[in-house]
Design a protein around this motif. Structure first.
Motif, mmCIF file in Angstrom:
data_model
loop_
_atom_site.group_PDB
_atom_site.id
_atom_site.type_symbol
_atom_site.label_atom_id
_atom_site.label_comp_id
_atom_site.label_asym_id
_atom_site.label_seq_id
_atom_site.Cartn_x
_atom_site.Cartn_y
_atom_site.Cartn_z
ATOM 1 N N GLU A 138 43.011 46.294 44.177
ATOM 2 C CA GLU A 138 44.045 47.287 43.951
ATOM 3 C C GLU A 138 45.202 46.706 43.142
ATOM 4 O O GLU A 138 45.711 47.319 42.223
ATOM 5 N N ASN A 139 45.642 45.516 43.486
ATOM 6 C CA ASN A 139 46.810 44.919 42.839
ATOM 7 C C ASN A 139 46.706 43.408 42.994
ATOM 8 O O ASN A 139 47.163 42.834 43.975
ATOM 9 N N ARG A 194 39.748 44.950 49.190
ATOM 10 C CA ARG A 194 40.297 46.151 48.565
ATOM 11 C C ARG A 194 41.670 45.874 47.976
ATOM 12 O O ARG A 194 42.028 46.365 46.902
ATOM 13 N N ALA A 195 42.459 45.065 48.689
ATOM 14 C CA ALA A 195 43.802 44.751 48.215
ATOM 15 C C ALA A 195 43.746 43.999 46.890
ATOM 16 O O ALA A 195 44.507 44.275 45.966
ATOM 17 N N ALA A 228 50.038 41.359 43.443
ATOM 18 C CA ALA A 228 50.632 41.437 44.777
ATOM 19 C C ALA A 228 49.815 40.611 45.774
ATOM 20 O O ALA A 228 50.370 39.905 46.607
ATOM 21 N N ALA A 229 48.497 40.694 45.662
ATOM 22 C CA ALA A 229 47.656 39.933 46.587
ATOM 23 C C ALA A 229 47.907 38.436 46.418
ATOM 24 O O ALA A 229 47.992 37.690 47.398
ATOM 25 N N HIS A 230 48.070 38.016 45.191
ATOM 26 C CA HIS A 230 48.363 36.604 44.929
ATOM 27 C C HIS A 230 49.716 36.222 45.515
ATOM 28 O O HIS A 230 49.867 35.172 46.147
ATOM 29 N N ALA A 231 50.707 37.094 45.317
ATOM 30 C CA ALA A 231 52.044 36.801 45.827
ATOM 31 C C ALA A 231 52.030 36.681 47.348
ATOM 32 O O ALA A 231 52.822 35.943 47.919
ATOM 33 N N LEU A 232 51.114 37.425 47.999
ATOM 34 C CA LEU A 232 51.034 37.335 49.457
ATOM 35 C C LEU A 232 50.225 36.122 49.889
ATOM 36 O O LEU A 232 50.094 35.858 51.076
ATOM 37 N N GLY A 233 49.670 35.401 48.937
ATOM 38 C CA GLY A 233 48.971 34.168 49.274
ATOM 39 C C GLY A 233 47.471 34.300 49.408
ATOM 40 O O GLY A 233 46.827 33.422 49.970
ATOM 41 N N TYR A 234 46.887 35.403 48.901
ATOM 42 C CA TYR A 234 45.433 35.505 48.956
ATOM 43 C C TYR A 234 44.819 34.908 47.695
ATOM 44 O O TYR A 234 45.421 34.949 46.627
ATOM 45 N N ARG A 235 43.608 34.334 47.833
ATOM 46 C CA ARG A 235 42.966 33.686 46.688
ATOM 47 C C ARG A 235 42.138 34.709 45.923
ATOM 48 O O ARG A 235 40.982 34.968 46.242
ATOM 49 N N ASN A 281 52.337 31.963 37.324
ATOM 50 C CA ASN A 281 53.414 31.124 37.859
ATOM 51 C C ASN A 281 53.080 30.707 39.276
ATOM 52 O O ASN A 281 53.144 31.363 40.177
ATOM 53 N N LEU A 330 39.630 44.651 53.949
ATOM 54 C CA LEU A 330 40.990 45.031 53.553
ATOM 55 C C LEU A 330 41.487 44.115 52.439
ATOM 56 O O LEU A 330 42.054 44.559 51.441
ATOM 57 N N ILE A 331 41.248 42.814 52.602
ATOM 58 C CA ILE A 331 41.692 41.853 51.583
ATOM 59 C C ILE A 331 40.964 42.119 50.272
ATOM 60 O O ILE A 331 41.562 42.114 49.192
#
Lengths: 309, 511
Positions: free
Chosen positions: A174-175, A170-171, A178-185, A309, A167-168
């Motif tokens: 996909e974007n 694919r996320a 957004a994935a960065h903003a949610l804290g994924y590397r 940022n 899921l991560i």
């Protein structure tokens, strides 16, 4: 036998022949699902072919050879990841360069291995199962790599669809913002996806040089990496359709060889180009029929990510 | 200070090369308090909330959450401490479904089946019904925001940060959102609320901290201040209102009839039988929630997309088959919503960017070659006339802040003196003072006899400058209504109400 073509042999050949393209396409699928377009599949495959060949002949162990092929492919993919994910180089240009680099380097490394025979990869013995008519030769007459590649495709599909890691991934594809903003590397995920893709491409290459051919010749991948790339698109980034695409390409390849052998009055050049041509035509037709198919591309595919940022 | 504050911030400082985004910022939020952060663009609101959410590390200063020191190294840590955030630009994944999107925002999501059940339960409890299996790409803007909010609520946050949450909602959806927020606040969840819309802040928030130039300039109770007073505190001076007087309407110069357009993208809407007509000197406002055909409408009117013969007419001449430059030659110009990448090329200088639309109506070319001197003079003229804050015309477009670039883009079109100008979201994300000057420029252009179409989600803006109002909903344009005497409730109904959330919301209100 239909028109001089042995269907059972054809299907059995198809399964083995499709293994390199299937592995490479599955690997590329994972990389593209994470949003990176790696056009270096051909380069990674041939590095896997030469790396696997070299280690297998040196150690006498095909298993170590396949392992080395995967490592060689993954190393080249990691180089690509460093260039595109850290130094933010253009993915298309870097991918093309990677293919040229792989072809050149493999030719250099492979010079001493021309004409050498690699240790044989044994076929798995399923005992009486192999004697079943039709099913025996088709399903139970292959070496372990064929089965391993099918398991890998299934596992890749399941991981992408059902697990959190998938899921991560694919996320991120996909974007990435957004994935960065949610804290994924984002960069770490892409490194991993690229390395996995490279390893599978290398494994596919090693299968070519150790089992399919089996010997080392310069440029022996002969465009299989490009076909793997095309199959990913034609499959709308779905693993199960990658399997169909790889079987179709290899099926036509095997069929045209048998047609040649059966002595049909079709020019050899037409037969030789048939697999490439038909695969590309099907790709174009499917894209035209299913505009949805093209839209199924990961939205961040080919876009560089920089955490500004 | 008092020990029972939920979040206390003192002396928080963050500097970027060349600019101090936050300079010794301090404020506090109590449990269950709805606290507004007010300020113009570049006042430092975004940087401040990013530090609270762990996306940016402060240079100095301290934060305390429930009395304990709080220094989140990354958003995960912030979420684990009970701080959740709803982003201005949605952090959603269009190709994934609602449940998957929610799972991505959680630390330890339960299995998908259980999660879906939880989503249904929570969303119903707060009057925000959602189907967990739907693709986010198929949802309306209001529903997407619900996904974000539900994602936060599932983690029982103690502090919910909302960055411009209402900019994409219809008035009815805003009511439902506010109802949800009040319910949350009554249950003890504190809300940090960022918005440009002062009336909203007056009706919703308990306290407000006002930032200007990275510093806290005032703290107040918004209910006790007028919107004008709040605006003046933000700007730090007198606030000018737009002047729409002194316009004479001429003859009809621009007509659209029976315009259809197939969707431009997978999740995009189609235009269906759009008709409108404009007189010289008239301003037509087109309202609607983003994604209902605004981009498509601008593309067909400006010539990016051609349409069936006879559907678009300028001065009675059929222009439906002409491209953008041919339309510019005839006096029709457009300014799309996306500033970077559509209206301006990010990596090109402001001078180069004038050449993108300006060569037809301005003498910026000589014998087929670019006249860079003329282009530079034009760029300087735009910068001067529209008060674009930038070191000069050699600066790349991407280096400008959103508001400044927007002024530049609008200026570039307005100073070519078009007869028909179409703008999409002219003041989106632009601070109050700059927005007022852009609106005034549009009105001045209309005052000189041009017809102007303003497509915007900001209804207050449309009421302020437009003579006629149409609603764009799912690709259909409503018949025009004079803005004089039109109430916000009527507009909301024209916009299609609350996209199915009405019922649940109304029940909540009725209880």
């Amino acid at each position: 036998m239909i028109g001089g073509i042995d269907i059972i042999v054809l299907i059995a050949t198809l399964m083995a022949a499709s293994t390199p393209v299937l592995l490479a396409a599955t690997g590329e699928l994972v990389a593209e699902k994470s949003g990176v377009l790696n056009l270096g599949v051909e380069g990674m495959m041939i590095m896997g072919a030469v790396g696997g060949f070299a280690v297998a002949t040196a150690t006498g162990s095909p298993v170590l050879g396949f392992l080395a092929g995967a490592v060689a492919g993954a190393l080249l993919a990691t180089l690509f990841a460093i260039l595109t994910q850290i130094f933010l180089s253009n993915q298309v240009a870097t991918g093309l360069a990677l293919t040229l680099f792989g072809l050149g380097l493999s030719a250099l490394i492979g010079k001493g291995y021309e004409g050498v025979r690699p240790p044989q990869t044994t076929k798995l013995d399923f005992g009486p199962l192999g004697d079943i008519p039709v099913l025996g030769p088709v399903l139970f007459g292959h070496d372990w790599v064929v089965y391993a590649s099918l398991v890998l495709v299934g596992a890749t599909w399941a991981v992408l669809k059902f697990t959190r890691a998938g899921l991560i991934l694919r996320a991120v594809g996909e974007n990435h913002d957004a994935a960065h903003a949610l804290g994924y590397r984002v960069v770490a995920v892409r490194f991993a996806a690229l390395a996995y893709g490279g390893a599978l491409a290398g494994l596919g290459g090693a299968y070519l040089s150790l089992v399919r051919v089996p010997q080392w010749t310069e440029g022996m991948t002969a465009g299989a990496g490009w076909i793997a790339l095309a199959i990913v698109v034609f499959a709308s980034w779905k693993p199960e359709r990658v399997l169909i695409g790889a079987y179709m390409f290899s099926g036509i390849t095997a069929l045209q060889l048998q047609l040649q052998a059966a002595g049909y009055a079709i020019p050899v050049h037409l037969l030789s180009m048939a697999p490439y041509l038909i695969t590309i035509i099907v790709l174009v037709v499917l894209s035209a029929l299913h505009r949805h198919g093209v839209a199924a591309a990961p939205a961040a595919l080919g876009r560089s990510f920089h955490a500004s940022n | 200070m008092t020990g029972n504050m939920l979040l206390e911030i003192t002396g928080l400082t963050k500097a970027y090369p060349g600019v101090v985004a936050n300079d010794g910022v301090g404020f506090s939020v109590g449990p269950g308090e709805v606290h507004a952060l007010l300020g113009e663009n570049g006042a430092g609101k975004s940087t401040l909330v990013k530090m609270i959410y762990g996306l940016v590390k402060p240079d100095s200063g301290t934060m305390h959450l429930m009395g304990a020191p709080y220094t989140p190294p990354e958003p995960r840590a912030a979420r684990a401490s009970g701080v959740a955030m709803v982003f201005q630009h949605f952090s959603l994944f269009e190709a994934l479904n609602v449940a998957e999107n929610v799972a991505l925002g959680m630390e330890n999501p339960p299995p998908m089946g259980q999660l879906s059940a939880r989503i249904r339960e929570i969303s119903a409890a707060y009057g925000l019904p959602l189907d967990p299996a739907r693709l986010v790409g198929d949802l309306s803007a209001g529903e997407r925001q619900r996904v974000e909010i539900i994602r936060c609520l599932l983690q029982d946050p103690k502090l919910l940060i909302m960055d411009e949450p209402t900019s994409v909602l219809t008035p009815q959806e805003v009511d439902i959102l506010f109802h949800t927020l009040r319910k949350l606040s009554s249950e003890g969840t504190a809300i940090l609320y960022i918005s440009h819309k002062l009336e909203e802040i007056r009706s919703l928030c308990d306290r407000a901290t006002i930032l200007r130039g990275g510093k806290v300039v005032a703290t107040c109770t918004p209910r006790e201040k007028s919107a004008r007073e709040l605006a003046e505190m933000m700007v730090g001076g007198e606030f000018t209102t737009t002047d729409r007087a002194g316009r004479v309407l001429g003859t009809t110069i621009f007509e659209v009839a029976g315009l259809d357009l197939t969707p431009m993208s997978q999740f995009g809407p189609a235009l269906k039988q759009v008709s409108l007509s404009l007189r010289a000197g008239e301003v037509l406002g087109i309202g609607g929630v983003a994604g209902n055909g605004q981009e498509e409408l601008l593309a067909t009117l400006s010539g990016e997309r051609v349409s069936a013969p006879g559907t678009v007419r300028l001065h009675g001449q059929d222009i439906s088959g002409l491209g953008p430059n041919d339309r510019r030659r005839l006096g029709l110009q457009g300014a799309p919503e996306e500033r970077l990448g559509h209206a301006a090329v990010p990596n090109m200088s402001l001078t180069d960017n004038t050449l993108l639309t300006g060569t037809v109506r301005r003498p910026l070319t000589r014998k087929g070659f670019l006249d860079m001197t003329a282009a530079k003079l034009f760029a300087e003229e735009i910068i001067r006339e529209f008060d674009v804050r930038t070191p000069g015309p050699h600066v790349a477009a991407r280096a400008l802040s959103g508001g400044n670039l927007q002024k530049y883009v609008i200026g570039r079109e307005v100073l070519q003196y078009p007869e028909v100008l179409i703008v999409n979201q002219p003041t989106w994300g632009v601070d109050a003072a700059a927005a007022a000057s852009i609106r005034q420029a549009l009105l001045d252009l209309a005052g000189k006899g041009a017809a102007v179409i303003v497509i915007s989600q900001d209804l207050d803006e449309l009421m302020e400058i437009a003579d006629q109002f149409c609603a764009l909903n799912e690709g259909r344009l409503s018949p025009p209504r004079p803005t004089e005497g039109l109430s916000i409730d009527e507009i909301g109904l024209m916009l299609g109400g609350a996209h199915g959330m009405q019922e649940a919301g109304m029940q909540e209100v009725a209880v």
